[in-house]
Design an enzyme around this catalytic site. Structure first.
Site, mmCIF file in Angstrom:
data_model
loop_
_atom_site.group_PDB
_atom_site.id
_atom_site.type_symbol
_atom_site.label_atom_id
_atom_site.label_comp_id
_atom_site.label_asym_id
_atom_site.label_seq_id
_atom_site.Cartn_x
_atom_site.Cartn_y
_atom_site.Cartn_z
ATOM 1 N N TYR A 41 0.818 -1.215 0.000
ATOM 2 C CA TYR A 41 0.000 0.000 0.000
ATOM 3 C C TYR A 41 0.857 1.272 0.000
ATOM 4 O O TYR A 41 0.357 2.354 -0.278
ATOM 5 C CB TYR A 41 -0.942 0.035 1.216
ATOM 6 C CG TYR A 41 -2.058 -0.991 1.177
ATOM 7 C CD1 TYR A 41 -2.271 -1.792 0.059
ATOM 8 C CD2 TYR A 41 -2.915 -1.171 2.260
ATOM 9 C CE1 TYR A 41 -3.287 -2.734 0.028
ATOM 10 C CE2 TYR A 41 -3.938 -2.100 2.229
ATOM 11 C CZ TYR A 41 -4.111 -2.890 1.115
ATOM 12 O OH TYR A 41 -5.124 -3.820 1.094
ATOM 13 N N LYS B 219 3.062 -15.325 1.810
ATOM 14 C CA LYS B 219 2.953 -16.036 0.529
ATOM 15 C C LYS B 219 4.390 -16.296 0.093
ATOM 16 O O LYS B 219 4.833 -15.901 -0.986
ATOM 17 C CB LYS B 219 2.163 -15.169 -0.468
ATOM 18 C CG LYS B 219 1.757 -15.875 -1.746
ATOM 19 C CD LYS B 219 0.622 -16.872 -1.574
ATOM 20 C CE LYS B 219 0.362 -17.597 -2.866
ATOM 21 N NZ LYS B 219 -0.595 -18.695 -2.751
ATOM 22 N N ASP C 288 -3.595 -17.944 1.228
ATOM 23 C CA ASP C 288 -4.792 -18.593 0.667
ATOM 24 C C ASP C 288 -5.312 -19.667 1.610
ATOM 25 O O ASP C 288 -6.515 -19.782 1.870
ATOM 26 C CB ASP C 288 -4.500 -19.160 -0.734
ATOM 27 C CG ASP C 288 -3.154 -19.874 -0.825
ATOM 28 O OD1 ASP C 288 -2.320 -19.704 0.085
ATOM 29 O OD2 ASP C 288 -2.932 -20.616 -1.797
ATOM 30 N N ASP D 124 -5.418 -6.591 5.920
ATOM 31 C CA ASP D 124 -6.607 -5.817 5.573
ATOM 32 C C ASP D 124 -7.752 -6.776 5.259
ATOM 33 O O ASP D 124 -8.872 -6.660 5.785
ATOM 34 C CB ASP D 124 -6.246 -4.968 4.330
ATOM 35 C CG ASP D 124 -7.308 -3.950 3.976
ATOM 36 O OD1 ASP D 124 -8.294 -3.828 4.729
ATOM 37 O OD2 ASP D 124 -7.153 -3.282 2.937
ATOM 38 N N ASP E 104 -10.934 -8.230 8.093
ATOM 39 C CA ASP E 104 -12.351 -8.006 7.790
ATOM 40 C C ASP E 104 -13.101 -9.330 7.727
ATOM 41 O O ASP E 104 -14.220 -9.452 8.218
ATOM 42 C CB ASP E 104 -12.517 -7.264 6.449
ATOM 43 C CG ASP E 104 -12.563 -5.755 6.647
ATOM 44 O OD1 ASP E 104 -12.242 -5.291 7.765
ATOM 45 O OD2 ASP E 104 -12.917 -5.042 5.695
#
Ligand code: NAD
Length: 359
Positions: free
Chosen positions: A141, A192, A224, A248, A252
Site C-alpha cells: 500500500y 505467501k 490462501d 486488511d 475483515d
C-alpha cells in the site's frame, strides 16, 4: 504512576458510546484500582466544526503526550462534500501517521450468547477469540515505485511494489509475539513465501525473532490457506500476524465471523506501546443521538487499552468478564437483540457493565 489518557469522542454515535467507556474507566478509578487522568479533545468532523481542521494542533499536542488514546468514531454525511484534506477520515489518517502507529490489532471475539449472529454454524464460532496483528504502515500500500503509465507499445500498465525492510518485519513481529505472550502463546504468521520474495524474508525474520520467545509456538500459513482455515476452523487460531494487504483482507473476514459489528474493538500501536484504541465500526450517523448504539465495542477497546498500552491486564480481564456477564444476563442493545432477551439503551448497557464490574 498515573496514566495520561486522551479521550476523542469524535462524531455521530462517538460521544454516546465514549461516555459509556469513560463511565467504566471512572468506576475503576473510583474504587482505587486505576490511577489515571482523562483529557478530552476533538478529532474528525467535530474538530473541523470547532477549529477548521480534522486534526487540529491542540489535539495533536495532547495526543503526543498521552500514554494511550480512546476514540469513538469519526465521519458523517454532512462532511462528505468537504475538500479531502478537511474530511473527518483525514483526521484519523493524520493521527495514525503522526504517532507512527504501525501495528493494527484486530480481535475477533464471539461470545457464546451471540453465536447465532454469525453466518457460520454456532459450534464453529461460539467462543471464538482470535487476534489479528496487521502491519499498517508498510508493504504494497505504500511501496515505491507505483503508478499507472503507458508502455512503449502504447498500452497502459499499473504497478505497485511490495517491499518490507527487515526492521519493519522485526518490529511488527515483536508486537505480535508480545501479544501472544499475553494470550494463548500461539502465533501464526501468514505470508505467501512460495511466490513473493518480500514475504520469504518475512517468514525468515519471524523465525529468527521466534527464538527470543521460546514459550510461543510459531507456525506459518500461506495466505490462501489462512483464508480457508478462518472459515473452516477459526478457533484453531490464537494470534495471527501478517502484512498490510493480507491483514486488511483477513481481519475483515475474521470480524465478520462474529456477525456483530457493535461488539468489536480494535487498536493501533507504535514502538513505545502508545496506542489508539477504537471500535471497529464507524460513526453510525443513521442512529446517532437516539441512545440505541451498542457501546460494548468501545468499552472493550478501553479494556484493550488497559491490557496493551497501560499494562493493566487484570483490569482488562475484569471489564471483559463484566461484558460477558451482562450478555449472560440477557441484556442487548437493538443491534444484537433477539427474542427472549431484554432490549436496553446505550446508557443502560454502560450502567449494567459498571454494575457487573462491582460484583
Ligand atoms: P458504520 O460502521 O458507521 O455503520 C454501519 C452500520 O452498522 C449502520 O447501520 C450502523 O447503524 C450500524 N452500527 C455501527 N456501529 C454500531 C453500534 N455501535 N451499535 C449499533 N449499530 C451500529 O459504517 P458506515 O455507515 O459505512 O459509515 C458511517 C460513517 O462512519 C462514515 O462517515 C464513515 O466514513 C465513518 N467511518 C468511520 C470509521 C472510524 O472512525 N474508524 C470507520 C468506518 C467508517
Amino acid at each position: 504512576m498515573s496514566h495520561n489518557i486522551l479521550i476523542l469522542p469524535g462524531d455521530g454515535i462517538g460521544p454516546e458510546i465514549i461516555d459509556e467507556a469513560v463511565k467504566v474507566l471512572n468506576a475503576l478509578k473510583a474504587e482505587g484500582s486505576l490511577d489515571m487522568e482523562l483529557q478530552f479533545a476533538k478529532l474528525g468532523g467535530s474538530a473541523y466544526d470547532a477549529e477548521g481542521s480534522p486534526y487540529p494542533e491542540s489535539t495533536q499536542k495532547l495526543a503526543k503526550a498521552a500514554d494511550a488514546i480512546l476514540l469513538g468514531a469519526v465521519g458523517g454525511p454532512q462532511y462528505d462534500k468537504l475538500d479531502r484534506p478537511l474530511r473527518p477520515e483525514r483526521g484519523l489518517l493524520a493521527i495514525r501517521t503522526d504517532l507512527e502507529l504501525f501495528a493494527n490489532l484486530r480481535p475477533a471475539i464471539l461470545y457464546e450468547e451471540l453465536a447465532n449472529a454469525s453466518s457460520l454454524k454456532p459450534e464453529i464460532v461460539a467462543n471464538l477469540d482470535l487476534m489479528i496483528v496487521r502491519e499498517l504502515t508498510g508493504g504494497i500500500y505504500f511501496g515505491q515505485p507505483r503508478g499507472i503509465e503507458v508502455s512503449e507499445d502504447g498500452e497502459r500498465f499499473g504497478y505497485n511494489t511490495l517491499v518490507y525492510k527487515e526492521s519493519e518485519i522485526e518490529r511488527i513481529g515483536r508486537v505480535a509475539f508480545d501479544i501472544a505472550m499475553k494470550r494463548g502463546k500461539r502465533l501464526c504468521s501468514v505470508d505467501k513465501a512460495n511466490v513473493l520474495e518480500a514475504t520469504e524474508l518475512w517468514r525468515e525474520v519471524m523465525e529468527r525473532i521466534g527464538k527470543e520467545y521460546p514459550e510461543v509456538e510459531l507456525s506459518h500459513l500461506y495466505v490462501d490457506n489462512a483464508a480457508m482455515q478462518l472459515v473452516l476452523k477459526p478457533k484453531q487460531f490464537d494470534v495471527m500476524v501478517t502484512t498490510n494487504m493480507f491483514g486488511d483482507i483477513l481481519s475483515d473476514q475474521a470480524s465478520m465471523l462474529t456477525g456483530s459489528i457493535g461488539m468489536l474493538p480494535s487498536a493501533s500501536m507504535n514502538a513505545s506501546k502508545q496506542g489508539l484504541y477504537e471500535p471497529s465500526h464507524g460513526s453510525a450517523p443513521d442512529i446517532a443521538g437516539q441512545s440505541i448504539a451498542n457501546p460494548l465495542a468501545t468499552i472493550l477497546s478501553a479494556a484493550m487499552m488497559l491490557r496493551y498500552s497501560l499494562e493493566q491486564g487484570e483490569l482488562a480481564d475484569r471489564i471483559e468478564a463484566a461484558v460477558k456477564q451482562v450478555l449472560a444476563n440477557g441484556l442487548r442493545t437493538a443491534d444484537i437483540y433477539e427474542e427472549g432477551t431484554r432490549k436496553v439503551s446505550t446508557t443502560e448497557m454502560g450502567d449494567a457493565v459498571v454494575a457487573a464490574l462491582a460484583r
